[in-house]
Design a protein around this motif. Structure first.
Motif, PDB file in Angstrom:
ATOM      1  N   SER A 123       0.811  -1.230   0.000  1.00  0.00           N
ATOM      2  CA  SER A 123       0.000   0.000   0.000  1.00  0.00           C
ATOM      3  C   SER A 123       0.840   1.274   0.000  1.00  0.00           C
ATOM      4  CB  SER A 123      -0.952   0.004   1.197  1.00  0.00           C
ATOM      5  OG  SER A 123      -1.665  -1.210   1.256  1.00  0.00           O
ATOM      6  N   THR A 124       1.879   1.316   0.856  1.00  0.00           N
ATOM      7  CA  THR A 124       2.662   2.559   0.943  1.00  0.00           C
ATOM      8  C   THR A 124       3.480   2.794  -0.331  1.00  0.00           C
ATOM      9  OG1 THR A 124       4.521   1.438   2.004  1.00  0.00           O
ATOM     10  CG2 THR A 124       2.894   2.445   3.456  1.00  0.00           C
ATOM     11  N   LYS A 125       3.613   1.775  -1.169  1.00  0.00           N
ATOM     12  CA  LYS A 125       4.358   1.932  -2.419  1.00  0.00           C
ATOM     13  C   LYS A 125       3.461   2.339  -3.590  1.00  0.00           C
ATOM     14  CE  LYS A 125       7.758   0.421   0.091  1.00  0.00           C
ATOM     15  NZ  LYS A 125       7.258   0.916   1.391  1.00  0.00           N
ATOM     16  N   HIS A 126       2.159   2.370  -3.354  1.00  0.00           N
ATOM     17  CA  HIS A 126       1.238   2.558  -4.474  1.00  0.00           C
ATOM     18  C   HIS A 126       1.392   3.928  -5.137  1.00  0.00           C
ATOM     19  CE1 HIS A 126      -1.985   1.009  -6.873  1.00  0.00           C
ATOM     20  NE2 HIS A 126      -2.688   2.111  -6.712  1.00  0.00           N
ATOM     21  N   GLY A 127       1.664   4.946  -4.324  1.00  0.00           N
ATOM     22  CA  GLY A 127       1.798   6.301  -4.865  1.00  0.00           C
ATOM     23  C   GLY A 127       2.888   6.409  -5.939  1.00  0.00           C
ATOM     24  N   MET A 128       3.961   5.613  -5.790  1.00  0.00           N
ATOM     25  CA  MET A 128       5.038   5.574  -6.786  1.00  0.00           C
ATOM     26  C   MET A 128       4.516   5.230  -8.165  1.00  0.00           C
ATOM     27  SD  MET A 128       8.513   3.793  -5.625  1.00  0.00           S
ATOM     28  CE  MET A 128       7.799   2.154  -5.653  1.00  0.00           C
ATOM     29  N   TYR A 129       3.640   4.207  -8.203  1.00  0.00           N
ATOM     30  CA  TYR A 129       3.124   3.759  -9.494  1.00  0.00           C
ATOM     31  C   TYR A 129       2.146   4.779 -10.062  1.00  0.00           C
ATOM     32  CZ  TYR A 129       5.565  -0.465  -8.327  1.00  0.00           C
ATOM     33  OH  TYR A 129       6.563  -1.341  -8.013  1.00  0.00           O
ATOM     34  N   GLU A 130       1.428   5.445  -9.163  1.00  0.00           N
ATOM     35  CA  GLU A 130       0.527   6.503  -9.621  1.00  0.00           C
ATOM     36  C   GLU A 130       1.309   7.667 -10.239  1.00  0.00           C
ATOM     37  OE1 GLU A 130      -1.735   7.139  -6.038  1.00  0.00           O
ATOM     38  OE2 GLU A 130      -3.382   5.865  -6.748  1.00  0.00           O
ATOM     39  N   SER A 131       2.404   8.077  -9.582  1.00  0.00           N
ATOM     40  CA  SER A 131       3.226   9.167 -10.134  1.00  0.00           C
ATOM     41  C   SER A 131       3.793   8.775 -11.493  1.00  0.00           C
ATOM     42  CB  SER A 131       4.419   9.479  -9.216  1.00  0.00           C
ATOM     43  OG  SER A 131       4.003   9.660  -7.912  1.00  0.00           O
ATOM     44  N   MET A 132       4.262   7.546 -11.584  1.00  0.00           N
ATOM     45  CA  MET A 132       4.844   7.052 -12.828  1.00  0.00           C
ATOM     46  C   MET A 132       3.843   7.151 -13.978  1.00  0.00           C
ATOM     47  SD  MET A 132       6.598   3.297 -12.925  1.00  0.00           S
ATOM     48  CE  MET A 132       7.650   3.352 -11.496  1.00  0.00           C
ATOM     49  N   LEU A 133       2.589   6.760 -13.692  1.00  0.00           N
ATOM     50  CA  LEU A 133       1.569   6.773 -14.745  1.00  0.00           C
ATOM     51  C   LEU A 133       1.071   8.183 -15.044  1.00  0.00           C
ATOM     52  CD1 LEU A 133      -0.513   3.529 -14.157  1.00  0.00           C
ATOM     53  CD2 LEU A 133       1.214   4.013 -15.901  1.00  0.00           C
ATOM     54  N   GLU A 134       1.077   9.065 -14.040  1.00  0.00           N
ATOM     55  CA  GLU A 134       0.695  10.455 -14.306  1.00  0.00           C
ATOM     56  C   GLU A 134       1.693  11.096 -15.274  1.00  0.00           C
ATOM     57  OE1 GLU A 134       0.368  12.431 -10.502  1.00  0.00           O
ATOM     58  OE2 GLU A 134      -1.298  11.098  -9.972  1.00  0.00           O
ATOM     59  N   ARG A 135       2.962  10.851 -15.038  1.00  0.00           N
ATOM     60  CA  ARG A 135       3.974  11.398 -15.951  1.00  0.00           C
ATOM     61  C   ARG A 135       3.851  10.781 -17.342  1.00  0.00           C
ATOM     62  NH1 ARG A 135       7.716  10.581 -11.621  1.00  0.00           N
ATOM     63  NH2 ARG A 135       8.510   8.871 -12.883  1.00  0.00           N
ATOM     64  N   ALA A 136       3.581   9.461 -17.378  1.00  0.00           N
ATOM     65  CA  ALA A 136       3.414   8.798 -18.678  1.00  0.00           C
ATOM     66  C   ALA A 136       2.205   9.368 -19.423  1.00  0.00           C
ATOM     67  CB  ALA A 136       3.266   7.292 -18.479  1.00  0.00           C
ATOM     68  N   ALA A 137       1.135   9.654 -18.700  1.00  0.00           N
ATOM     69  CA  ALA A 137      -0.063  10.238 -19.331  1.00  0.00           C
ATOM     70  C   ALA A 137       0.246  11.632 -19.861  1.00  0.00           C
ATOM     71  CB  ALA A 137      -1.219  10.276 -18.331  1.00  0.00           C
ATOM     72  N   ALA A 138       1.032  12.411 -19.091  1.00  0.00           N
ATOM     73  CA  ALA A 138       1.397  13.763 -19.527  1.00  0.00           C
ATOM     74  C   ALA A 138       2.232  13.714 -20.809  1.00  0.00           C
ATOM     75  CB  ALA A 138       2.171  14.478 -18.413  1.00  0.00           C
ATOM     76  N   ARG A 139       2.999  12.638 -20.991  1.00  0.00           N
ATOM     77  CA  ARG A 139       3.809  12.482 -22.209  1.00  0.00           C
ATOM     78  C   ARG A 139       3.007  11.824 -23.328  1.00  0.00           C
ATOM     79  NH1 ARG A 139       8.145  10.665 -18.332  1.00  0.00           N
ATOM     80  NH2 ARG A 139       7.161   8.650 -18.585  1.00  0.00           N
ATOM     81  N   GLY A 140       1.737  11.475 -23.065  1.00  0.00           N
ATOM     82  CA  GLY A 140       0.904  10.842 -24.090  1.00  0.00           C
ATOM     83  C   GLY A 140       1.173   9.361 -24.288  1.00  0.00           C
ATOM     84  N   GLU A 141       1.852   8.714 -23.309  1.00  0.00           N
ATOM     85  CA  GLU A 141       2.170   7.282 -23.466  1.00  0.00           C
ATOM     86  C   GLU A 141       1.027   6.361 -23.061  1.00  0.00           C
ATOM     87  OE1 GLU A 141       6.633   6.291 -22.751  1.00  0.00           O
ATOM     88  OE2 GLU A 141       6.093   7.764 -21.249  1.00  0.00           O
ATOM     89  N   VAL A 142       0.178   6.841 -22.167  1.00  0.00           N
ATOM     90  CA  VAL A 142      -1.020   6.084 -21.769  1.00  0.00           C
ATOM     91  C   VAL A 142      -2.178   7.074 -21.712  1.00  0.00           C
ATOM     92  CG1 VAL A 142       0.191   4.302 -20.415  1.00  0.00           C
ATOM     93  CG2 VAL A 142      -0.558   6.406 -19.295  1.00  0.00           C
ATOM     94  N   PRO A 143      -3.430   6.565 -21.788  1.00  0.00           N
ATOM     95  CA  PRO A 143      -4.575   7.479 -21.694  1.00  0.00           C
ATOM     96  C   PRO A 143      -4.576   8.199 -20.339  1.00  0.00           C
ATOM     97  CG  PRO A 143      -5.276   5.299 -22.448  1.00  0.00           C
ATOM     98  CD  PRO A 143      -3.849   5.167 -22.017  1.00  0.00           C
ATOM     99  N   PRO A 144      -5.028   9.454 -20.307  1.00  0.00           N
ATOM    100  CA  PRO A 144      -5.100  10.178 -19.027  1.00  0.00           C
ATOM    101  C   PRO A 144      -5.987   9.410 -18.043  1.00  0.00           C
ATOM    102  CG  PRO A 144      -5.654  11.629 -20.874  1.00  0.00           C
ATOM    103  CD  PRO A 144      -5.565  10.238 -21.433  1.00  0.00           C
ATOM    104  N   GLY A 145      -5.592   9.417 -16.765  1.00  0.00           N
ATOM    105  CA  GLY A 145      -6.405   8.745 -15.755  1.00  0.00           C
ATOM    106  C   GLY A 145      -6.224   7.244 -15.682  1.00  0.00           C
ATOM    107  N   THR A 146      -5.218   6.692 -16.394  1.00  0.00           N
ATOM    108  CA  THR A 146      -4.973   5.243 -16.320  1.00  0.00           C
ATOM    109  C   THR A 146      -4.672   4.855 -14.873  1.00  0.00           C
ATOM    110  OG1 THR A 146      -4.094   5.171 -18.574  1.00  0.00           O
ATOM    111  CG2 THR A 146      -3.447   3.368 -17.105  1.00  0.00           C
ATOM    112  N   SER A 147      -5.418   3.879 -14.361  1.00  0.00           N
ATOM    113  CA  SER A 147      -5.246   3.453 -12.968  1.00  0.00           C
ATOM    114  C   SER A 147      -3.948   2.666 -12.800  1.00  0.00           C
ATOM    115  CB  SER A 147      -6.430   2.575 -12.559  1.00  0.00           C
ATOM    116  OG  SER A 147      -6.106   1.823 -11.420  1.00  0.00           O
ATOM    117  N   ALA A 148      -3.315   2.828 -11.623  1.00  0.00           N
ATOM    118  CA  ALA A 148      -2.085   2.093 -11.329  1.00  0.00           C
ATOM    119  C   ALA A 148      -2.377   0.749 -10.667  1.00  0.00           C
ATOM    120  CB  ALA A 148      -1.193   2.931 -10.414  1.00  0.00           C
ATOM    121  N   ASP A 149      -3.652   0.455 -10.400  1.00  0.00           N
ATOM    122  CA  ASP A 149      -3.989  -0.744  -9.624  1.00  0.00           C
ATOM    123  C   ASP A 149      -3.506  -2.042 -10.264  1.00  0.00           C
ATOM    124  OD1 ASP A 149      -5.201   1.074  -8.000  1.00  0.00           O
ATOM    125  OD2 ASP A 149      -7.251   0.358  -8.312  1.00  0.00           O
TER     126      ASP A 149
END
Lengths: 190, 190
Positions: A123-149
Protein backbone atom coordinates in the motif's frame (compact mmCIF):
# COMPACT_ATOMS: atom_id res chain seq x y z
CA UNK A 1 23.44 13.03 21.91
CA UNK A 2 19.94 14.07 22.95
CA UNK A 3 17.49 11.83 24.76
CA UNK A 4 15.32 11.72 21.63
CA UNK A 5 18.07 10.51 19.33
CA UNK A 6 19.10 7.88 21.87
CA UNK A 7 15.55 6.56 21.93
CA UNK A 8 15.37 6.54 18.13
CA UNK A 9 18.74 4.78 17.95
CA UNK A 10 17.59 2.14 20.39
CA UNK A 11 14.42 1.58 18.38
CA UNK A 12 16.48 1.21 15.21
CA UNK A 13 18.86 -1.25 16.89
CA UNK A 14 15.93 -3.36 18.10
CA UNK A 15 14.35 -3.38 14.64
CA UNK A 16 17.65 -4.40 13.04
CA UNK A 17 18.00 -7.20 15.59
CA UNK A 18 14.51 -8.46 14.73
CA UNK A 19 15.32 -8.60 10.99
CA UNK A 20 18.66 -10.31 11.63
CA UNK A 21 17.09 -12.98 13.83
CA UNK A 22 14.15 -13.53 11.48
CA UNK A 23 16.71 -14.18 8.74
CA UNK A 24 18.72 -16.56 10.91
CA UNK A 25 16.12 -18.63 12.76
CA UNK A 26 12.72 -17.65 11.33
CA UNK A 27 9.60 -16.34 13.04
CA UNK A 28 8.64 -19.45 15.01
CA UNK A 29 12.03 -19.86 16.66
CA UNK A 30 12.76 -16.18 17.27
CA UNK A 31 12.37 -15.20 20.95
CA UNK A 32 11.94 -11.77 22.54
CA UNK A 33 14.92 -12.54 24.78
CA UNK A 34 17.16 -13.20 21.79
CA UNK A 35 16.12 -9.83 20.34
CA UNK A 36 17.03 -8.11 23.60
CA UNK A 37 20.43 -9.82 23.67
CA UNK A 38 21.18 -9.03 20.01
CA UNK A 39 20.18 -5.37 20.38
CA UNK A 40 22.03 -5.05 23.73
CA UNK A 41 18.79 -3.86 25.30
CA UNK A 42 17.31 -4.95 28.62
CA UNK A 43 14.42 -7.40 28.52
CA UNK A 44 12.40 -4.82 30.45
CA UNK A 45 12.85 -2.31 27.62
CA UNK A 46 11.66 -4.83 25.07
CA UNK A 47 8.63 -6.05 26.98
CA UNK A 48 7.63 -2.52 28.02
CA UNK A 49 7.67 -1.31 24.40
CA UNK A 50 6.29 -4.40 22.70
CA UNK A 51 4.39 -6.84 24.90
CA UNK A 52 4.29 -9.66 22.33
CA UNK A 53 6.32 -11.12 19.47
CA UNK A 54 3.81 -10.17 16.74
CA UNK A 55 3.87 -6.57 17.96
CA UNK A 56 7.66 -6.51 17.94
CA UNK A 57 7.82 -7.94 14.40
CA UNK A 58 5.14 -5.53 13.15
CA UNK A 59 7.10 -2.61 14.59
CA UNK A 60 10.27 -3.77 12.82
CA UNK A 61 8.52 -4.21 9.47
CA UNK A 62 6.81 -0.83 9.83
CA UNK A 63 10.06 0.87 10.86
CA UNK A 64 12.04 -0.46 7.91
CA UNK A 65 9.40 -0.50 5.17
CA UNK A 66 6.54 1.74 6.31
CA UNK A 67 7.65 4.82 4.36
CA UNK A 68 6.84 5.85 0.83
CA UNK A 69 9.59 5.64 -1.80
CA UNK A 70 10.64 7.85 -4.71
CA UNK A 71 9.78 6.44 -8.14
CA UNK A 72 12.43 6.42 -10.87
CA UNK A 73 12.10 9.19 -13.46
CA UNK A 74 13.93 8.15 -16.63
CA UNK A 75 11.87 10.09 -19.17
CA UNK A 76 9.84 7.17 -20.53
CA UNK A 77 7.28 4.74 -19.09
CA UNK A 78 9.24 1.75 -20.33
CA UNK A 79 12.43 3.11 -18.75
CA UNK A 80 10.67 3.78 -15.45
CA UNK A 81 9.18 0.28 -15.37
CA UNK A 82 12.58 -1.27 -16.09
CA UNK A 83 14.26 0.74 -13.32
CA UNK A 84 11.51 0.11 -10.80
CA UNK A 85 11.23 -3.61 -11.50
CA UNK A 86 15.00 -4.03 -11.36
CA UNK A 87 14.98 -2.44 -7.88
CA UNK A 88 12.06 -4.60 -6.72
CA UNK A 89 13.81 -7.78 -7.92
CA UNK A 90 17.05 -6.79 -6.16
CA UNK A 91 15.15 -6.27 -2.89
CA UNK A 92 13.28 -9.57 -3.27
CA UNK A 93 16.59 -11.43 -3.81
CA UNK A 94 18.21 -9.84 -0.75
CA UNK A 95 18.05 -11.06 2.87
CA UNK A 96 14.86 -9.11 3.61
CA UNK A 97 13.14 -10.89 0.71
CA UNK A 98 13.68 -14.20 2.52
CA UNK A 99 12.41 -12.69 5.78
CA UNK A 100 9.18 -11.55 4.09
CA UNK A 101 8.73 -14.97 2.53
CA UNK A 102 9.06 -16.61 5.93
CA UNK A 103 6.73 -14.13 7.59
CA UNK A 104 3.94 -14.78 5.09
CA UNK A 105 3.30 -18.15 6.67
CA UNK A 106 3.32 -16.69 10.20
CA UNK A 107 0.91 -14.05 8.92
CA UNK A 108 -1.67 -16.66 7.96
CA UNK A 109 -2.25 -17.10 11.71
CA UNK A 110 -1.99 -13.37 12.59
CA UNK A 111 -4.42 -11.10 10.79
CA UNK A 112 -2.74 -7.96 12.17
CA UNK A 113 0.71 -9.04 11.04
CA UNK A 114 -0.73 -9.81 7.60
CA UNK A 115 -2.16 -6.30 7.45
CA UNK A 116 1.10 -4.62 8.43
CA UNK A 117 3.07 -6.66 5.90
CA UNK A 118 0.64 -5.84 3.14
CA UNK A 119 0.66 -2.16 4.02
CA UNK A 120 4.47 -1.96 4.10
CA UNK A 121 5.15 -4.13 1.05
CA UNK A 122 2.29 -2.85 -1.06
CA UNK A 123 0.00 0.00 0.00
CA UNK A 124 2.66 2.56 0.94
CA UNK A 125 4.36 1.93 -2.42
CA UNK A 126 1.24 2.56 -4.47
CA UNK A 127 1.80 6.30 -4.87
CA UNK A 128 5.04 5.57 -6.79
CA UNK A 129 3.12 3.76 -9.49
CA UNK A 130 0.53 6.50 -9.62
CA UNK A 131 3.23 9.17 -10.13
CA UNK A 132 4.84 7.05 -12.83
CA UNK A 133 1.57 6.77 -14.75
CA UNK A 134 0.69 10.45 -14.31
CA UNK A 135 3.97 11.40 -15.95
CA UNK A 136 3.41 8.80 -18.68
CA UNK A 137 -0.06 10.24 -19.33
CA UNK A 138 1.40 13.76 -19.53
CA UNK A 139 3.81 12.48 -22.21
CA UNK A 140 0.90 10.84 -24.09
CA UNK A 141 2.17 7.28 -23.47
CA UNK A 142 -1.02 6.08 -21.77
CA UNK A 143 -4.58 7.48 -21.69
CA UNK A 144 -5.10 10.18 -19.03
CA UNK A 145 -6.41 8.74 -15.76
CA UNK A 146 -4.97 5.24 -16.32
CA UNK A 147 -5.25 3.45 -12.97
CA UNK A 148 -2.08 2.09 -11.33
CA UNK A 149 -3.99 -0.74 -9.62
CA UNK A 150 -3.51 -3.50 -12.18
CA UNK A 151 0.09 -2.49 -12.95
CA UNK A 152 1.04 -2.65 -9.29
CA UNK A 153 -0.84 -5.86 -8.50
CA UNK A 154 0.56 -7.76 -11.50
CA UNK A 155 4.13 -6.55 -10.92
CA UNK A 156 4.03 -7.41 -7.22
CA UNK A 157 2.41 -10.81 -7.85
CA UNK A 158 4.90 -11.84 -10.55
CA UNK A 159 7.94 -11.00 -8.41
CA UNK A 160 6.71 -12.46 -5.11
CA UNK A 161 5.33 -15.59 -6.77
CA UNK A 162 8.62 -16.32 -8.53
CA UNK A 163 10.42 -15.72 -5.23
CA UNK A 164 8.06 -17.96 -3.23
CA UNK A 165 7.92 -20.83 -5.71
CA UNK A 166 11.60 -20.53 -6.63
CA UNK A 167 10.37 -21.03 -10.16
CA UNK A 168 13.01 -18.98 -11.94
CA UNK A 169 15.58 -16.22 -11.54
CA UNK A 170 14.60 -12.59 -10.98
CA UNK A 171 17.07 -11.47 -13.64
CA UNK A 172 17.19 -9.00 -16.53
CA UNK A 173 15.46 -11.42 -18.90
CA UNK A 174 12.56 -11.71 -16.46
CA UNK A 175 12.34 -7.91 -16.14
CA UNK A 176 12.29 -7.49 -19.92
CA UNK A 177 9.65 -10.18 -20.42
CA UNK A 178 7.44 -8.69 -17.75
CA UNK A 179 7.76 -5.10 -19.00
CA UNK A 180 7.33 -5.79 -22.72
CA UNK A 181 5.12 -8.88 -22.61
CA UNK A 182 2.80 -8.03 -19.74
CA UNK A 183 2.90 -4.53 -18.24
CA UNK A 184 3.09 -2.40 -21.40
CA UNK A 185 0.31 -4.39 -23.16
CA UNK A 186 -1.94 -4.07 -20.08
CA UNK A 187 -1.35 -0.32 -19.83
CA UNK A 188 -1.66 0.45 -23.51
CA UNK A 189 -4.65 -1.72 -24.37
CA UNK A 190 -7.73 -0.52 -26.16
CA UNK B 1 -9.74 -57.24 -2.87
CA UNK B 2 -6.44 -57.96 -4.61
CA UNK B 3 -3.01 -57.37 -3.09
CA UNK B 4 -2.42 -54.55 -5.59
CA UNK B 5 -5.56 -52.63 -4.73
CA UNK B 6 -4.83 -53.04 -1.02
CA UNK B 7 -1.40 -51.53 -1.53
CA UNK B 8 -2.85 -48.63 -3.56
CA UNK B 9 -5.53 -48.08 -0.92
CA UNK B 10 -2.92 -47.96 1.82
CA UNK B 11 -0.86 -45.46 -0.16
CA UNK B 12 -3.96 -43.29 -0.68
CA UNK B 13 -4.83 -43.45 3.03
CA UNK B 14 -1.30 -42.40 3.98
CA UNK B 15 -1.37 -39.49 1.53
CA UNK B 16 -4.76 -38.36 2.82
CA UNK B 17 -3.41 -38.50 6.38
CA UNK B 18 -0.44 -36.34 5.38
CA UNK B 19 -2.70 -33.65 3.87
CA UNK B 20 -5.04 -33.72 6.88
CA UNK B 21 -2.18 -33.29 9.35
CA UNK B 22 -0.47 -30.59 7.27
CA UNK B 23 -3.75 -28.69 7.40
CA UNK B 24 -4.13 -29.19 11.15
CA UNK B 25 -0.62 -28.69 12.54
CA UNK B 26 1.57 -27.53 9.63
CA UNK B 27 4.77 -29.01 8.24
CA UNK B 28 7.09 -28.26 11.16
CA UNK B 29 4.90 -29.92 13.77
CA UNK B 30 3.77 -32.89 11.67
CA UNK B 31 5.46 -36.15 12.71
CA UNK B 32 5.84 -39.43 10.83
CA UNK B 33 4.31 -41.22 13.85
CA UNK B 34 1.19 -39.03 13.70
CA UNK B 35 0.80 -39.92 10.01
CA UNK B 36 1.04 -43.64 10.83
CA UNK B 37 -1.59 -43.28 13.58
CA UNK B 38 -3.97 -41.25 11.39
CA UNK B 39 -3.66 -43.65 8.46
CA UNK B 40 -3.95 -46.71 10.75
CA UNK B 41 -0.68 -47.97 9.32
CA UNK B 42 2.26 -49.43 11.24
CA UNK B 43 5.26 -47.18 11.78
CA UNK B 44 7.34 -49.85 10.02
CA UNK B 45 5.23 -49.44 6.87
CA UNK B 46 5.72 -45.70 6.90
CA UNK B 47 9.46 -45.71 7.52
CA UNK B 48 10.04 -48.54 5.02
CA UNK B 49 8.25 -46.63 2.24
CA UNK B 50 9.37 -43.10 3.08
CA UNK B 51 12.48 -42.78 5.22
CA UNK B 52 12.05 -39.04 5.91
CA UNK B 53 9.33 -36.42 6.37
CA UNK B 54 10.18 -34.50 3.17
CA UNK B 55 9.92 -37.74 1.17
CA UNK B 56 6.56 -38.53 2.72
CA UNK B 57 5.20 -35.06 1.98
CA UNK B 58 6.55 -35.10 -1.58
CA UNK B 59 4.83 -38.45 -2.16
CA UNK B 60 1.53 -37.05 -0.87
CA UNK B 61 1.73 -33.92 -3.05
CA UNK B 62 2.69 -36.02 -6.09
CA UNK B 63 -0.09 -38.53 -5.42
CA UNK B 64 -2.80 -35.93 -5.15
CA UNK B 65 -1.63 -33.33 -7.68
CA UNK B 66 0.90 -35.01 -9.94
CA UNK B 67 -1.52 -35.78 -12.77
CA UNK B 68 -2.53 -33.66 -15.74
CA UNK B 69 -6.03 -32.14 -15.80
CA UNK B 70 -8.63 -31.61 -18.50
CA UNK B 71 -9.02 -28.00 -19.66
CA UNK B 72 -12.52 -26.52 -19.95
CA UNK B 73 -13.88 -26.31 -23.50
CA UNK B 74 -16.62 -23.68 -23.62
CA UNK B 75 -16.26 -22.63 -27.27
CA UNK B 76 -14.44 -19.32 -26.67
CA UNK B 77 -11.08 -18.32 -25.19
CA UNK B 78 -12.72 -15.89 -22.80
CA UNK B 79 -15.16 -18.55 -21.62
CA UNK B 80 -12.35 -21.08 -21.15
CA UNK B 81 -10.27 -18.59 -19.14
CA UNK B 82 -13.27 -17.76 -16.93
CA UNK B 83 -14.00 -21.43 -16.26
CA UNK B 84 -10.38 -22.34 -15.63
CA UNK B 85 -9.65 -19.38 -13.38
CA UNK B 86 -12.84 -19.98 -11.38
CA UNK B 87 -11.70 -23.57 -10.76
CA UNK B 88 -8.17 -22.45 -9.78
CA UNK B 89 -9.57 -19.88 -7.32
CA UNK B 90 -11.89 -22.47 -5.77
CA UNK B 91 -8.94 -24.84 -5.23
CA UNK B 92 -6.77 -22.05 -3.76
CA UNK B 93 -9.54 -21.15 -1.29
CA UNK B 94 -10.00 -24.77 -0.17
CA UNK B 95 -8.07 -26.61 2.57
CA UNK B 96 -5.35 -27.76 0.18
CA UNK B 97 -4.69 -24.13 -0.75
CA UNK B 98 -3.74 -23.44 2.86
CA UNK B 99 -1.54 -26.55 2.91
CA UNK B 100 0.36 -25.40 -0.18
CA UNK B 101 0.79 -21.94 1.34
CA UNK B 102 2.28 -23.46 4.47
CA UNK B 103 4.54 -25.81 2.52
CA UNK B 104 6.06 -22.97 0.50
CA UNK B 105 8.01 -21.83 3.55
CA UNK B 106 9.18 -25.37 4.35
CA UNK B 107 10.23 -25.64 0.69
CA UNK B 108 12.62 -22.72 1.02
CA UNK B 109 14.82 -25.09 3.07
CA UNK B 110 14.21 -28.18 0.89
CA UNK B 111 15.12 -27.81 -2.76
CA UNK B 112 13.58 -31.19 -3.64
CA UNK B 113 10.27 -30.37 -1.98
CA UNK B 114 10.23 -27.05 -3.83
CA UNK B 115 10.72 -28.91 -7.11
CA UNK B 116 7.92 -31.37 -6.44
CA UNK B 117 5.52 -28.60 -5.43
CA UNK B 118 6.32 -26.58 -8.51
CA UNK B 119 5.93 -29.61 -10.75
CA UNK B 120 2.57 -30.58 -9.25
CA UNK B 121 1.10 -27.07 -8.96
CA UNK B 122 2.48 -25.74 -12.23
CA UNK B 123 4.36 -27.90 -14.74
CA UNK B 124 1.89 -30.78 -15.00
CA UNK B 125 -0.90 -28.26 -15.59
CA UNK B 126 0.86 -26.48 -18.45
CA UNK B 127 -0.57 -28.71 -21.18
CA UNK B 128 -4.08 -27.49 -20.29
CA UNK B 129 -3.17 -23.93 -21.18
CA UNK B 130 -1.50 -25.07 -24.38
CA UNK B 131 -4.64 -26.96 -25.48
CA UNK B 132 -6.77 -23.93 -24.64
CA UNK B 133 -4.63 -21.67 -26.83
CA UNK B 134 -4.42 -24.18 -29.68
CA UNK B 135 -8.20 -24.24 -29.84
CA UNK B 136 -8.32 -20.43 -29.61
CA UNK B 137 -5.82 -20.17 -32.48
CA UNK B 138 -7.91 -22.58 -34.58
CA UNK B 139 -10.91 -20.27 -34.03
CA UNK B 140 -8.81 -17.23 -35.00
CA UNK B 141 -8.93 -15.67 -31.52
CA UNK B 142 -5.14 -15.51 -31.10
CA UNK B 143 -2.26 -15.73 -33.59
CA UNK B 144 -1.24 -19.33 -34.42
CA UNK B 145 1.60 -20.55 -32.18
CA UNK B 146 0.80 -18.19 -29.28
CA UNK B 147 2.83 -19.47 -26.31
CA UNK B 148 1.01 -20.45 -23.12
CA UNK B 149 3.99 -19.50 -20.92
CA UNK B 150 3.06 -15.94 -20.02
CA UNK B 151 -0.66 -16.74 -19.66
CA UNK B 152 0.08 -19.55 -17.23
CA UNK B 153 2.74 -17.68 -15.22
CA UNK B 154 0.62 -14.53 -14.81
CA UNK B 155 -2.53 -16.46 -13.88
CA UNK B 156 -0.70 -18.62 -11.34
CA UNK B 157 1.16 -15.65 -9.84
CA UNK B 158 -1.98 -13.50 -9.45
CA UNK B 159 -3.92 -16.25 -7.67
CA UNK B 160 -1.15 -17.50 -5.38
CA UNK B 161 0.00 -13.98 -4.51
CA UNK B 162 -3.51 -12.88 -3.50
CA UNK B 163 -3.82 -16.08 -1.47
CA UNK B 164 -0.43 -15.64 0.24
CA UNK B 165 -0.76 -11.95 1.02
CA UNK B 166 -4.47 -12.21 1.88
CA UNK B 167 -4.77 -9.03 -0.14
CA UNK B 168 -8.26 -9.55 -1.48
CA UNK B 169 -10.94 -12.16 -2.21
CA UNK B 170 -10.57 -14.70 -5.02
CA UNK B 171 -14.10 -13.96 -6.21
CA UNK B 172 -15.95 -13.43 -9.50
CA UNK B 173 -14.92 -9.78 -9.69
CA UNK B 174 -11.26 -10.79 -9.42
CA UNK B 175 -11.72 -13.41 -12.15
CA UNK B 176 -13.36 -10.88 -14.46
CA UNK B 177 -10.70 -8.24 -13.85
CA UNK B 178 -7.91 -10.73 -14.49
CA UNK B 179 -9.45 -12.18 -17.66
CA UNK B 180 -10.50 -8.89 -19.29
CA UNK B 181 -7.86 -6.54 -17.87
CA UNK B 182 -4.78 -8.73 -17.98
CA UNK B 183 -4.95 -12.10 -19.73
CA UNK B 184 -6.89 -11.17 -22.89
CA UNK B 185 -4.75 -8.01 -23.51
CA UNK B 186 -1.55 -10.05 -23.09
CA UNK B 187 -2.73 -12.75 -25.47
CA UNK B 188 -4.17 -10.46 -28.10
CA UNK B 189 -1.44 -7.83 -28.22
CA UNK B 190 0.38 -6.77 -31.35
Amino acid sequence: MTATSTKADRRAAICDAVFELLGEVGYDRMTMDAVAARARASKATIYRGWPSKPELVMEAVEHRYGGAAQPPDTGSLRGDLFAQLTAVCAAACGPDGAVFTGLLTAATHHAELAEVMYRCAYSTKHGMYESMLERAAARGEVPPGTSADLLHEVLHAMVTSRRMWQSGPLDEEFVERLVDGVLMPILQRG
